[in-house]
Scaffold this active site. Structure first.
Site, PDB file in Angstrom:
ATOM      1  N   HIS A 165      68.648  22.771  48.309  1.00 52.94           N
ATOM      2  CA  HIS A 165      67.808  21.753  47.677  1.00 52.94           C
ATOM      3  C   HIS A 165      68.612  20.822  46.765  1.00 52.94           C
ATOM      4  O   HIS A 165      68.052  19.883  46.218  1.00 52.94           O
ATOM      5  CB  HIS A 165      66.707  22.449  46.876  1.00 52.94           C
ATOM      6  CG  HIS A 165      67.294  23.291  45.791  1.00 52.94           C
ATOM      7  ND1 HIS A 165      68.012  24.434  46.057  1.00 52.94           N
ATOM      8  CD2 HIS A 165      67.334  23.131  44.453  1.00 52.94           C
ATOM      9  CE1 HIS A 165      68.451  24.928  44.925  1.00 52.94           C
ATOM     10  NE2 HIS A 165      68.060  24.164  43.935  1.00 52.94           N
ATOM     11  N   ASP A 166      69.905  21.102  46.576  1.00 51.82           N
ATOM     12  CA  ASP A 166      70.738  20.242  45.724  1.00 51.82           C
ATOM     13  C   ASP A 166      71.701  19.376  46.531  1.00 51.82           C
ATOM     14  O   ASP A 166      72.534  18.677  45.960  1.00 51.82           O
ATOM     15  CB  ASP A 166      71.576  21.098  44.754  1.00 51.82           C
ATOM     16  CG  ASP A 166      70.722  21.734  43.679  1.00 51.82           C
ATOM     17  OD1 ASP A 166      69.633  21.197  43.390  1.00 51.82           O
ATOM     18  OD2 ASP A 166      71.138  22.769  43.137  1.00 51.82           O
TER      19      ASP A 166
END
Ligand code: NOJ
Length: 519
Positions: free
Chosen positions: A293-294
């Site tokens: 998610h980063d």
């Protein structure tokens, strides 16, 4: 799609551990990494009954559930923080890091680009490694630590199998380390990352919570060098595995603005990949990933954008093959198994990610034009991977009936689970084959437990390695470039590949973005 259907999807893919990003009650300033109540589920995701059902359904399918634990900070809407701000004498004041005044010269730059200190109404300042809505907890306070342990044990008792520890190497601060940088601000990592004293905190955390049984604890632990690995993932280390950032952040400068694009080569990528694999295999277990998610989508990061449209499926399978058979646990981020690439953001108002917003402001304040800043956002935004999952070709890709918080992917519009399930040679079906080969085939033993060694093919664009135990070995080769290269390696049998393979006994060439696994 309800919980049961989604668990069935994971089961059909072959997934055996599910890591869920934070779902706790949160104002969602940072995708839920700003928790306002660790004991509550945010209503947009469901209820505690739904969570219990999810854990139970997953268990019935032999899927272990691991939760994201955000322990470095809370939301500024957490009751502890609200009480700390409302009353200087409240015990909660010391749950956080407050100062009556700050020295400008000693100001630090937070991970998202702004200052680490924010002032409240009574004139004092609080510290935050990330956004101002994420005040850091004071881990030097024993009472706070006990609150945290109580909460972790509460989740353990619900039957979860482990945790992903968020930003855990930031919990110990050491404000004495201050050096000046060009704009007078210092990267927060200089005084808050992997600081002396952290081992005692992490040992206590383990002893009081997950140390009591077999749990899988994977940590986001930036700042851990090769020399520190023993303490983190050795036999008596703090965690089961940690994520390595060296090759996923290869295109940016640590602490730098996103507009400063870092040039890198496949040779450097290879070196970083194997450096980490060799260091970890001596000591413990790796957590391998290319997306989460980063990160923006991996095909956009690792390949030339001119070739993306014609080769995107080949590229997605090639990257999948490359990281899936490394030694360690492979992590797949939602949609990676479909081969989805980045979307396009036309304006910063279309972006939700707090880091992208902070980086955009930083780029503009450092003299970038709007276009250049948006170019950086389109290259690096964390929102590329965070878009709604593409289940089918209905409205919002079947993700929800309501309009989601962010626009769906504007580029990879034909891709969905439904469509790829039907297409025999889809990226999704390729992932299923990879997972089967690693988890449940006669080669599982070598692919899971075997050692790894790089194979030098004398081609700078080809990454090749072998996995081996005793006298059994498996080879993996991936061509990261668009030119076909000669290999001349013998194969007894080809186990997997992203091109038609035929019955080749001699692998003479490896084609553009080709991936081959053979014995
Ligand atoms: C790391 C998480 O992976 C990231 O998404 C988040 O923004 C920061 N920690 C702050 O919690």
């Amino acid at each position: 799609m309800g919980i049961a259907k989604k668990i069935s999807y994971l089961k059909s893919l072959g997934v055996n551990v599910l890591w869920i990003c934070p779902f706790y009650q949160s104002p969602m300033k940072d995708n839920g990494y700003d928790v306002s109540d660790y004991y509550a589920i945010d209503p947009q995701y469901g209820t505690m009954e739904d969570m219990d059902y999810l854990i139970q359904r997953a268990k019935a399918e032999n899927i272990k559930v691991i939760l994201d634990l955000v322990l470095n900070h809370t939301s500024d809407q957490h009751l502890w923080f609200k009480q700390a701000c409302a009353d200087k004498n409240s015990k909660y004041r010391d749950y956080y890091i407050f100062k009556d005044s700050i020295d400008n010269a000693a100001d630090l730059r937070n991970v998202f680009g702004g200052s680490t200190w924010t002032q409240i109404a009574d004139g004092s300042w609080y510290f935050h490694t990330f956004a101002e809505e994420q005040p850091d907890l004071n881990w030097d306070n024993p009472e706070l630590r006990q609150e945290i342990y109580k909460m972790i044990n509460w989740w353990i008792d619900k039957g979860i199998s482990g945790f992903r520890m968020d930003a855990i190497t930031y919990i110990k601060k050491n404000f004495d380390t201050i050096e000046s940088q060009s704009d007078g601000r210092i990267d927060v990592s200089k005084c808050c990352l992997n600081q002396p004293g952290i081992d005692e905190l992490l040992q206590e955390l383990k002893e009081q919570t997950y140390g009591r049984d077999e749990f899988f604890i994977v940590a986001e632990a930036p700042g851990v060098s090769e020399g520190d690995l023993e303490r983190y993932i050795g036999e008596n280390g703090h965690f089961s595995a940690i994520f390595d950032f060296s090759y996923t952040d290869i295109d940016i400068f640590p602490g730098g603005a996103w507009s400063d694009q870092r040039n890198w080569s496949i040779e450097e990528f290879k070196q970083k990949l194997f450096k980490n694999q060799y260091a970890v295999q001596k000591i413990g277990w790796a957590a391998n990933y290319l997306e989460n998610h980063d990160q923006p989508r991996s095909i956009n990061k690792y390949f030339s954008k001119d070739q993306l449209l014609s080769y995107h499926e080949k590229m997605a399978k090639a990257l999948g093959t490359l990281f899936f058979f490394l030694k360690g646990t492979p992590f797949i981020y939602q949609g990676e198994e479909l081969g989805i690439g980045n979307t396009i953001f036309r304006d910063i108002s279309e972006v939700d990610d707090v880091n992208s917003v902070g980086q955009y402001a930083r780029c503009i304040s450092e003299g970038c034009s709007h276009e250049a800043a948006m170019e950086a956002i389109n290259r690096r935004s964390r929102d590329h991977a965070r878009l709604p999952m593409q289940w089918n070709n209905e409205q919002y890709y079947g993700f929800s009936k309501e309009k989601p918080w962010i626009a769906c992917n504007q580029v990879y519009t034909d891709i969905s689970v439904e469509q790829e399930t039907k297409q025999a040679d889809s990226v999704l079906n390729y992932y299923k084959r990879m997972i089967h080969l690693r988890q449940r085939s006669e080669y599982s033993d070598i692919l899971i437990y075997g050692d790894i060694a790089e194979v030098d093919t004398s081609n700078e664009n080809v990454i090749c390695y072998r996995r081996f135990t005793g006298n059994k070995e498996i080879y993996v080769a991936v061509n990261m470039g668009e030119q076909s290269c000669s290999l001349n390696l013998e194969a007894n049998e080809i186990l997997l590949g992203n091109y038609e393979m035929g019955n080749r006994k001699m692998i003479q060439n490896i084609r553009a973005y080709e991936a081959i696994v053979w014995i």
